[in-house]
Each structure stands twice: as structure tokens, then as C-alpha cells.
Scaffold this active site. Structure first.
Site, PDB file in Angstrom:
ATOM      1  N   CYS A 405       0.911  -0.986   0.234  1.00  0.00           N
ATOM      2  CA  CYS A 405       0.112  -0.002  -0.400  1.00  0.00           C
ATOM      3  C   CYS A 405       1.287   0.776   0.142  1.00  0.00           C
ATOM      4  CB  CYS A 405      -1.625  -0.030   0.974  1.00  0.00           C
ATOM      5  SG  CYS A 405      -1.853  -1.315   0.943  1.00  0.00           S
ATOM      6  N   ASN A 406       2.004   1.248  -0.753  1.00  0.00           N
ATOM      7  CA  ASN A 406       2.596   2.715  -0.611  1.00  0.00           C
ATOM      8  C   ASN A 406       3.549   2.732  -2.043  1.00  0.00           C
ATOM      9  OD1 ASN A 406       5.422   4.348   0.102  1.00  0.00           O
ATOM     10  ND2 ASN A 406       4.995   3.635   1.861  1.00  0.00           N
TER      11      ASN A 406
END
Ligand SMILES: Cc1ncc(COP(=O)(O)O)c(C=O)c1O
Length: 499
Positions: A405-406
Site C-alpha cells: 500500500c505504498n
């Protein structure tokens, strides 16, 4: 011939002797070995190596027992009524609120604490309530979690501009000079928001917290995403005073899930405007008058019924961390991470080529226990990280793979350009991590995604040794020899926008 248990034990002991000579500070953390044998004994009972603390920490047995006992013995009802069951619950919630403020050294005169479902819900509260307007800016670092990136949608919808502050390769630290210039661009007459993670959940980089005061002095409100930082570091809100702080408690001590926090500095409170009201957030609401008056302080942000039965477990968790000492946890994580980094970087194929590439700092200075990497074959070709995760799983080792999620940190680390991302977007509805990875491989053997091993309070030397031995097993292996992965990850990847 397979090694005997005694042989493996001897190998671990020999390696540990070398480790202790290099990282003597580890000896001071022996308390955590005792807890490993009691509170976290399930790891060894099940032969599991857990290396996903950035995903979520592990709870101690006593946390669960204490929480269970509280629930077994208490008659606890929905808070905020006058009946005894409700009053008892309200007392637990408010006492936990005070305990959290105390833990972060946040004076109630300076901060309010809003209980949320998780860090993402806390971030959304900031995004939807911040008074973005034409002329105002939302500035954020490249290595934010998607739940921070998502705030840009609120900013763009209100015609604010969105800009990303870049990172420097290979350490993935902020380009300080560039950031300074970007911070200088704000017009203090407009509401401006600057968001960054205290520690990156991709690279483990700890950004300097001095940026908070420096950005504030240039006319920015500052959102500090502390979700990946607070599990292994002390955050002292009397020393660093962001306008907003977000976190999830399960990342600190494993239990409970479903409770996070938003700390709001009281000076920032009057600027926030909630876009709606809900049960629990209003002092008064009328149907015929079509009007409402929000409750003051945290009540205005806690929509509906809190996860009230879980909230007392937060105080139990905080006490557990305090009984160990966050500095002890930090030291243990520092030593194990340092050793892991040194050993991974030393791994070589038979032909002398490096086996591992690490995304982020190679040393322990201003970095936490999150180590993100990819493995390569003797010809320098990437090994499929999903297959690596699968093989690790077969040995009882829990890792994380993908983009965590980055996406921004990954894009920088892996050399993916804006052009690459735009090409990916031509896949339209078909885009997911898998199809994107395929396209990047075709476009120049770039990778998209990586392997993350993260160390936390219950990690011991043997865990890291076992992981390292697993990685060393890829010496002279190729894509063909390791076999094909049998599962897919269809996960997050978003592109930079508006910068
Ligand atoms: C730095 C950071 N911010 C925010 C989040 C979001 O946390 P949650 O999924 O608990 O909302 C995470 C989760 O991994 C994180 O690491």
C-alpha cells in the site's frame, strides 16, 4: 543429508556469538527473550517465524487474559447512557483515552484523542474535515501509505493543489533541499496541509521529526502518520507537536484490532469542518428545523458507536509495552535489523554477484526494522517475490510481498517512471499488480513490488537467522529452478497525480 536439530542449534549459537560481538546492545534486551518463552511461546510451539510486524504486531498472552477477565467480570453496555452498564463502559473508554494521551506525553490542554477504527479512518477524518480550498496546497512525501495518498482526492475535489516531495535513491530519504523549497511555496493565507510518515512502512526510513516545526513555521498544518513508527519508537508530543497524528493500535501490540486513533492538536481543531453528522456527534439535531449542532471536541469525530469492548484492551496493551520499555524494544529491533542488513548484503552467488537488493538505507541510522528487498539470480534477473513468499510460507516464515500500500516509495525504489505508470494505466480496468508487473518486465525488466521482512518486539535472533538461511538457499538459483508461484496478488498501485 538433512541436518539434525542439534546441528542447527549449534549453528544458531555460533552465529549468535558473532552477532553479539557485533551488536552488544542486544544483551540488554534479554527481558524480551523471557517474554518470548512465555507470552509469545506460541511462535516456538508452532515453529513459526513471524516477520510481518509492520503489517501487525503480535499480542502477549497476558493481554488477552486481562482483556478476557475484564469482559468476563464486567457488565458493560453501550457507553454514553446513564445506566450502570453504560456508565461502567464510559469510564473504561475515558480512562483509556487518558492513558493514550499520557503514553504519548500529550497534555489534554494541547491535544484531543479521537478513537477511530484504524489509522486509515483517522486519516480520512483529517482529509474530509481539512478546509482545502482554491489556493491551498496538499503536500506529501512519495513514501506515504495509500490511506494518506487518498487524502489527495479530498484536496483535488476542493481545487487545492497536490504535490509530492521526492525521495533520494538509493536510501529513500527525503530530498531535504527540495522539500524546503516546496514548503516555501505555500501561501500562509490559505489552509495548507503537509503529510508524511514518521517511519516509512516501505523502506523503514525514519524521517526527521524536526520537519514538523519547520513546516508549521512556514504556514503548514502537519499530519504525522505515526502508524509504522510508534510500535518501536517513543513519540513524545510535548517535544514534537504535529497538528494531526494517526495510528492503529494493533500495530503497536497486536490486540485489539479495530481501534486506531487520531490525535488533534487543539489549535488545529477550530479549522476542521466535518462534512456530516452522525449518531453520537451532535449535541442537537432537528428534523423539522433541518439543523444540527456538533458536540465539542472528540465527540464530534466519533461517528456512531465506538468499538467499546475493544477499547480497554488498548490500555492493557500500552501497559504491556511500558512494562518492557519502548527503548528496550527499539534497541532489540535495531540490533537484529543491523545484523540482518549486513548479512543480506554480504550474500553472493557462486559467480560473485549480489543475491539481494535492499530498498532503503543499508545501515541502522535513522531507520526502523522494516527491510524491503528483492532477490536476483546469478545473471541479475529478478526472482518472483510471490514465489519467494510461497516458499517462505512452506518453511513457516511469514513475510509480506507486493507494494505494501505504498506505491510511491516502490516507484522510486524500483526506478519506475511517470511514463511507466501512464503506460500501466492504458490497461484500464484490467490493471492490477499482476498485469502491471508483467508490463514492467516487458518494458525493461523493471520490478514492481518487493519482499518485506519486518522485525518487532517478539523477534529473536533465531528468527532472523532462519530467515537469512532461507534467503541464502537461493544461491545459484534461477527462475526455472525455484518453480512457479501458485497464487496471484491483485493489489494496490496508484499513480502520482497533480505534481
Ligand atoms: C505508515 C502506515 N500508515 C497507515 C497505515 C494504515 O493502517 P490501517 O490499515 O490500520 O488503517 C499503515 C498500515 O500498514 C501504515 O503502515
Amino acid at each position: 543429508m538433512a541436518e539434525s536439530v542439534a546441528q542447527v542449534k549449534q549453528q544458531i549459537e555460533d552465529a549468535q556469538t558473532d552477532f553479539l560481538a557485533r551488536f552488544p546492545g542486544y544483551r540488554k534486551t534479554a527481558l524480551l527473550d523471557e517474554l518470548r518463552a512465555t507470552e509469545y511461546r506460541r511462535l516456538d510451539e508452532r515453529g513459526q517465524v513471524y516477520l510481518d510486524y509492520t503489517g501487525g504486531s503480535l499480542y502477549a498472552e497476558s493481554q488477552i487474559q486481562k482483556h478476557f477477565e475484564l469482559m468476563r467480570s464486567g457488565v458493560l453496555g453501550n457507553p454514553h447512557s446513564a445506566n450502570p452498564a453504560s456508565t461502567a463502559m464510559t469510564e473504561h473508554v475515558e480512562r483509556t483515552r487518558r492513558a493514550v494521551l499520557r503514553y504519548f506525553n500529550a497534555r489534554p490542554e494541547d491535544y484531543i484523542l479521537v478513537f477511530t477504527q484504524n489509522a486509515s479512518a483517522a486519516l480520512k477524518l483529517v482529509g474530509e474535515s481539512f478546509p482545502f480550498a482554491p489556493g491551498s496546497r496538499f503536500l506529501l512525501t512519495f513514501d506515504n501509505h495509500n490511506s494518506v495518498n487518498g487524502i489527495r482526492e479530498f484536496a483535488l475535489a476542493k481545487d487545492a493543489s497536490v504535490n509530492y516531495a521526492p525521495l533520494l535513491i538509493p536510501d529513500l530519504r527525503l530530498d531535504a533541499a527540495r522539500l524546503e523549497r516546496m514548503l516555501d511555496e505555500a501561501d500562509p493565507a490559505h489552509p495548507n496541509l503537509f503529510a508524511f510518515p514518521a517511519q516509512s512502512n516501505f523502506s523503514g526510513v525514519k524521517h526527521p521529526l524536526e520537519i514538523v516545526a519547520s513546516a508549521q513555521s512556514k504556514g503548514w498544518s502537519v499530519l504525522l502518520d505515526a502508524a509504522a513508527y510508534v510500535p518501536t519508537n517513543r513519540l513524545d508530543l510535548s517535544a514534537v507537536r504535529p497538528d494531526f497524528v494517526t495510528l492503529s493500535f494493533y500495530k503497536m501490540f497486536g490486540h485489539p484490532t479495530g481501534v486506531g486513533a487520531l490525535l488533534i492538536r487543539r489549535t488545529a481543531l477550530p479549522n476542521l469542518k466535518r462534512p456530516w453528522f452522525a449518531g453520537g456527534t451532535v449535541n442537537f439535531a432537528s428534523v423539522q428545523g433541518q439543523a444540527h449542532v456538533l458536540s465539542p471536541n472528540e465527540a464530534a469525530f466519533e461517528d456512531g458507536t465506538l468499538n467499546y469492548l475493544s477499547i480497554p484492551a488498548v490500555e492493557i496493551g500500552l501497559r504491556h509495552i511500558e512494562s518492557i520499555g519502548i527503548e528496550t524494544i527499539a534497541e532489540r529491533v535495531r540490533c537484529l535489523t543491523g545484523w540482518l542488513l549486513e548479512e543480506l548484503l554480504a550474500l553472493r552467488h557462486g559467480n560473485g554477484r549480489a543475491m539481494v537488493r535492499i530498498y532503503g538505507p543499508a545501515g541502522t541510522e535513522a531507520r526502523g526494522g522494516t527491510v524491503t528487498l528483492n532477490l536476483y539470480d546469478p545473471q541479475g534477473h529478478l526472482l518472483d517475490y510471490r514465489r519467494v513468499e510461497e516458499l517462505a510460507g512452506e518453511e513457516g516464515i511469514s513475510l509480506r510481498t507486493g507494494c505494501f500500500c505504498n506505491p510511491g516509495a516502490g516507484e522510486m525504489a524500483e526506478g519506475l517512471t511517470e511514463e511507466d505508470m501512464r503506460a500501466g494505466l492504458t490497461l484500464g480496468e484490467e490493471i492490477n499488480l499482476l498485469s502491471f508487473v508483467r508490463m514492467m518486465q516487458e518494458r525493461g525488466h523493471k520490478s514492481a513490488g518487493a519482499i518485506r521482512a519486518s522485525i518487532g518486539l517478539a523477534t529473536n535472533f533465531a528468527d532472523v537467522w532462519r530467515f537469512l538461511r532461507f534467503v541464502a538457499g537461493f544461491r545459484d538459483q534461477t527462475r526455472l529452478t525455484i518453480g512457479d508461484v501458485s497464487f496471484d496478488i491483485e493489489s494496490c498501485r496508484i499513480i502520482r497525480d497533480g505534481s
